[in-house]
Write an enzyme that holds these catalytic residues in place. Structure first.
Site, PDB file in Angstrom:
ATOM      1  N   SER A 185       1.931  14.040  42.267  1.00  0.00           N
ATOM      2  CA  SER A 185       2.328  14.074  40.869  1.00  0.00           C
ATOM      3  C   SER A 185       1.780  15.273  40.097  1.00  0.00           C
ATOM      4  CB  SER A 185       1.836  12.800  40.180  1.00  0.00           C
ATOM      5  OG  SER A 185       0.420  12.756  40.162  1.00  0.00           O
ATOM      6  N   SER A 205      -1.659  12.980  45.305  1.00  0.00           N
ATOM      7  CA  SER A 205      -1.135  13.838  44.233  1.00  0.00           C
ATOM      8  C   SER A 205      -1.831  15.180  44.053  1.00  0.00           C
ATOM      9  CB  SER A 205      -1.194  13.094  42.907  1.00  0.00           C
ATOM     10  OG  SER A 205      -0.081  12.259  42.797  1.00  0.00           O
ATOM     11  N   LYS A 221      -4.272  18.816  33.618  1.00  0.00           N
ATOM     12  CA  LYS A 221      -3.210  17.822  33.845  1.00  0.00           C
ATOM     13  C   LYS A 221      -3.152  16.878  32.648  1.00  0.00           C
ATOM     14  CE  LYS A 221      -1.563  14.541  37.400  1.00  0.00           C
ATOM     15  NZ  LYS A 221      -1.762  14.019  38.769  1.00  0.00           N
TER      16      LYS A 221
HETATM   17  N1  GLN Z   1       3.067   9.958  45.428  1.00  0.00           N
HETATM   18  C1  GLN Z   1       2.189   8.846  45.300  1.00  0.00           C
HETATM   19  C2  GLN Z   1       2.751   7.864  44.308  1.00  0.00           C
HETATM   20  O1  GLN Z   1       3.804   8.099  43.839  1.00  0.00           O
HETATM   21  C3  GLN Z   1       0.805   9.291  44.916  1.00  0.00           C
HETATM   22  C4  GLN Z   1       0.675   9.625  43.503  1.00  0.00           C
HETATM   23  C5  GLN Z   1      -0.707  10.012  43.113  1.00  0.00           C
HETATM   24  O2  GLN Z   1      -1.553  10.327  43.943  1.00  0.00           O
HETATM   25  N2  GLN Z   1      -0.971   9.953  41.814  1.00  0.00           N
HETATM   26  O3  GLN Z   1       2.175   6.870  43.997  1.00  0.00           O
END
Ligand code: GLN
Length: 491
Positions: A156, A180, A78
C-alpha cells in the site's frame, strides 16, 4: 552542477556536514522536484513552507555541531502517520478534512533529528491493497513503465516508493502490515525495510491491523535505510506494543562481511507457476551470497501455504474492529440523510466514506468474528499464525537469515488485478508470513525483468536482529550493483 535530488541520504549528510550544501538548498531543489513529479500522483498534500522552516532549523543545528543522520534531509510521509495540523486521512474519504492535534512518534522522531517534511504521500485506502489503486485520491503511478504502459507502484505504500524512485524525496516513511513496504519496494527498484514488530512506536499511525502494523522506510540504498530506520526506531511509553530495547547503530552493521553466515532457502517458496526470471534471480542471489562467503542451507517452513488465508482472516478481523470508530461523529466525513436518525447517519457516512476494498475487508472481518464462525475462522487462524511463527523459530535455530523473492511478479498494469481480489491478494504470498511472525525484513533491488521492470529479493531476520538483515542486504546490494534508473518521463 550535480543534481541534488540524485544524492543518497548518506552523501547529502556528508556534504551538509562539510558545509558544501545547506539543507535549504537541498530542500528547495526537492520542493521543485515534488512539483515536477505531479504526474506520479505520489503526493496528496505538499508542505513547502513547513519544509523550508524545518530546513532553516536544520541548518542552524548543523552549524551548532548537532547534526544527526537525518538532519536537514527532505522526506515524504505516508498519509497514515498523524502529522499535527497537516492532512492525515490514510487516503480515505471518511477522514475528510482530518488534521490531527498530535504528531505520531515515528514522525516526531524524524523532526527531533532535524528531518524535513515535503508532504504527505498517497497510499491504498487504510493501507489495504497491493497496487495503490484503492486510494480516494486516485492511483499512484510507478516511475517504471512497461514500454509505454503505466504500471502500478505496488501497495500500500505506493506514494512512498514512487516519490523515492522518482527523486521527489530522499526517503519516505511507510508501513507494513502484510508486505506494504517490501512489495512496492520490489516494484520500484527501491530498498524497503520493515523492522521487528515492536521496534517502532505505532502511536499516531492510523490503525489497520494492530497486531501486524509496523512502520518502516523506503530509501534508494541500504545505507540510507539504516540511517532513516535508526531515526524512527525506539521504545515509546505511548504504545504498549513497542518494546524497550536499545536501538543499535544500524549503519555500523554494514560491514560487508557475511562470511560464515548461514542463509536459509525455504523450499516452500518455489511456487508453481512463478515466472522463470524470478526463480533465476533468486538463484543468482544465492550464488552472490555464496561468493561472499555465506553458507546456503535448505530449510522448510511447512505452514507457508496457510499464511495467505490466515492473514486475510486476521487482518480484516482487526480492521473491522479498528475501523468501527469512523462513524461520522468523531472524525472527518458526516453524511446526514434527510429525516434520518443516528443509525441512518452512521450508515450513510460509512457507505459514502469507505471504498469498495475497505468495505470488503470490514465485511470479511465482521463475518469471521461473528458468533458461530469465530471458532472456525478467527480462532483457527490465530492458531495457524502460531504454527507459522514456530516454523520460523525452528528455521532460525539453523540459519541467520532467510532469502526469498519479494513478490511473485514484477509491477503490473493498472486494472490488471483490481477486479479480482484473490489475484491481488496472491501478490502478498512471500511477504505475509514474516508479518504474521513479526519478523524484520527487507527488499533489495537486484535486477530487471524482460520488460525492464525492477525485481527485488527479500531478506528476513530473527526478531530484533535488524542488524543481520541490514548486513546481508548491504552485501546483496553490492553484488547486484543495481544502477538502472527509470526514464524520467514524468518531469
Ligand atoms: N497487500 C496487503 C493487504 O492488502 C498488505 C497491506 C499492508 O501491508 N498494509 O492487506
Amino acid at each position: 552542477m550535480t543534481d541534488l535530488t540524485k544524492l543518497t541520504i548518506a552523501e547529502a549528510r556528508d556534504l551538509l556536514k562539510k558545509g558544501d550544501i545547506t539543507s535549504r538548498e537541498l530542500t528547495e531543489v526537492h520542493i521543485a522536484s515534488v512539483d515536477a513529479a505531479d504526474a506520479l500522483n505520489a503526493y496528496i498534500a505538499k508542505t513547502p513552507e513547513l519544509a523550508l522552516e524545518q530546513a532553516d532549523k536544520a541548518d542552524a543545528k548543523i552549524k551548532a555541531g548537532e547534526q544527526k543522520g537525518m538532519t536537514g534531509i527532505p522526506v515524504g510521509i505516508k498519509d497514515l502517520f498523524a502529522t499535527k495540523g497537516v492532512h492525515t486521512q490514510a487516503c480515505s474519504h471518511i477522514l475528510d478534512g482530518f488534521k490531527p492535534e498530535y504528531e505520531s512518534t515515528v514522525t516526531q522522531n524524524l523532526w527531533d533529528d532535524g528531518a524535513v517534511m515535503l508532504g504527505k504521500l498517497n497510499m491504498d485506502e487504510f493501507a489495504m491493497g497491493s497496487s495503490n489503486e484503492t486510494s480516494f485520491y486516485g492511483p499512484v503511478k510507478n516511475p517504471w513503465r512497461r514500454g509505454d504502459t503505466d504500471t502500478v507502484p505496488g501497495g500500500s505504500s505506493g506514494g512512498s516508493v514512487s516519490s523515492v524512485a522518482g527523486f521527489a524525496a530522499m526517503g519516505a516513511t511507510a508501513s507494513d502490515t502484510g508486505g506494504s513496504i517490501r512489495q512496492p519496494a520490489s516494484f520500484t527498484g527501491t530498498f524497503g525495510f520493515k523492522p521487528t514488530y515492536g521496534r517502532c512506536s505505532r502511536y499516531g499511525m492510523v490503525a489497520f491491523a494492530s497486531s501486524l502494523d509496523q512502520a518502516g522506510t523506503i530509501t534508494r540504498t541500504v545505507r540510507d535505510g539504516a540511517i532513516m530506520m535508526e531515526s524512527i526506531s525506539g521504545f515509546d511509553v505511548k504504545d504498549s506494543t513497542s518494546v524497550d530495547m536499545p536501538v543499535p547503530n544500524f549503519e555500523a552493521a554494514l560491514t560487508g562481511d557475511i562470511r560464515g553466515k548461514k542463509i536459509g532457502i525455504p523450499q516452500e517458496y518455489h511456487l508453481a507457476g512463478m515466472p522463470a526470471e524470478i526463480e533465476a534471480l533468486w538463484q543468482q542471489g544465492i550464488e552472490w551470497m555464496k561468493a561472499a562467503g555465506a553458507e546456503i542451507v535448505d530449510i522448510n517452513l511447512p505452514h507457508t501455504k496457510y499464511a495467505l488465508p490466515t492473514y486475510y482472516i486476521v487482518a480484516p478481523a482487526e480492521a473491522s474492529s479498528n475501523l468501527a470508530r469512523y462513524d461520522g461523529v468523531r472524525y472527518g466525513l458526516r453524511d446526514v440523510p434527510q429525516n434520518g436518525g443516528l443509525v441512518d447517519m452512521y450508515e450513510a457516512t460509512r457507505a459514502a466514506g469507505f471504498g469498495d476494498e475497505v468495505k470488503r475487508r470490514i465485511m470479511i472481518g465482521t463475518y469471521v468474528l461473528s458468533a458461530g464462525y469465530y471458532d472456525a475462522y478467527y480462532l483457527k487462524a490465530q492458531k495457524v499464525r502460531q504454527l507459522i511463527a514456530d516454523d520460523f523459530k525452528r528455521a532460525f535455530e539453523k540459519v541467520d537469515a532467510i532469502l526469498t523473492p519479494t513478490a511473485p511478479s514484477a509491477a503490473f498494469a493498472f486494472g490488471e488485478k483490481s477486479d479480482d481480489p484473490i489475484a491481488m491478494y496472491l501478490n502478498d504470498v512471500f511477504t505475509v508470513p514474516a508479518s504474521l511472525a513479526g519478523l524484520p525484513g527487507s527488499s533489495v533491488p537486484v535486477g530487471l525483468d524482460a520488460n525492464g521492470l525492477p525485481l527485488g529479493l527479500q531478506i528476513l531476520g530473527k526478531p530484533w536482529d535488524e542488524e543481520t538483515v541490514f548486513k546481508v542486504s548491504g552485501v546483496m546490494e553490492e553484488a547486484a550493483n543495481f544502477t538502472a534508473k527509470p526514464a524520467e518521463w514524468w518531469r
